[in-house]
Design a protein around this motif. Sequence first.
Motif, PDB file in Angstrom:
ATOM      1  N   MET A  69       0.831  -1.198   0.000  1.00  0.00           N
ATOM      2  CA  MET A  69       0.000   0.000   0.000  1.00  0.00           C
ATOM      3  C   MET A  69       0.868   1.252   0.000  1.00  0.00           C
ATOM      4  N   ASN A  70       0.419   2.246  -0.711  1.00  0.00           N
ATOM      5  CA  ASN A  70       1.150   3.507  -0.802  1.00  0.00           C
ATOM      6  C   ASN A  70       0.798   4.375   0.403  1.00  0.00           C
ATOM      7  N   ASN A  71       1.247   3.937   1.574  1.00  0.00           N
ATOM      8  CA  ASN A  71       1.022   4.714   2.789  1.00  0.00           C
ATOM      9  C   ASN A  71       2.160   4.458   3.770  1.00  0.00           C
ATOM     10  N   ALA A  72       2.229   5.290   4.797  1.00  0.00           N
ATOM     11  CA  ALA A  72       3.325   5.200   5.758  1.00  0.00           C
ATOM     12  C   ALA A  72       3.291   3.891   6.543  1.00  0.00           C
ATOM     13  N   PRO A  97       5.871   1.714  -3.318  1.00  0.00           N
ATOM     14  CA  PRO A  97       5.189   2.916  -3.816  1.00  0.00           C
ATOM     15  C   PRO A  97       5.355   4.146  -2.907  1.00  0.00           C
ATOM     16  N   PHE A  98       5.356   3.963  -1.596  1.00  0.00           N
ATOM     17  CA  PHE A  98       5.487   5.107  -0.692  1.00  0.00           C
ATOM     18  C   PHE A  98       6.876   5.716  -0.798  1.00  0.00           C
ATOM     19  N   LEU A  99       7.894   4.888  -0.897  1.00  0.00           N
ATOM     20  CA  LEU A  99       9.264   5.380  -1.041  1.00  0.00           C
ATOM     21  C   LEU A  99       9.438   6.125  -2.365  1.00  0.00           C
ATOM     22  N   ILE A 100       8.842   5.623  -3.405  1.00  0.00           N
ATOM     23  CA  ILE A 100       8.948   6.258  -4.723  1.00  0.00           C
ATOM     24  C   ILE A 100       8.256   7.624  -4.735  1.00  0.00           C
ATOM     25  N   GLU A 101       7.050   7.684  -4.198  1.00  0.00           N
ATOM     26  CA  GLU A 101       6.254   8.913  -4.287  1.00  0.00           C
ATOM     27  C   GLU A 101       6.506   9.900  -3.143  1.00  0.00           C
ATOM     28  N   ASN A 102       7.072   9.428  -2.043  1.00  0.00           N
ATOM     29  CA  ASN A 102       7.271  10.290  -0.868  1.00  0.00           C
ATOM     30  C   ASN A 102       8.636  10.033  -0.225  1.00  0.00           C
TER      31      ASN A 102
END
Length: 80
Positions: A14-17, A57-62
Amino acid sequence: MSFSSQSHNNNLLMNNADGFAMAFDEVWTKEISTLKDSDLTQEEKISLVFSKIDDHPFLIENPIQAKEVAIFRIRLLDLK
């Protein structure tokens, strides 16, 4: 070892922390905590973990928030 090629729970993707924190903790526990007599700095250890989950995804976008989460997890869990 690519993050997405591992058989992980969907929450880790999931794209979350939270998903990122779980992935970070898992790699830290399996890869970093087992290093013997490591002279790596905390920054180098974080970079090593990030290289193992570089397709999360979270590392890539944030990336800035991902680093903040990583530092928080290290402090919270007293990771060595």
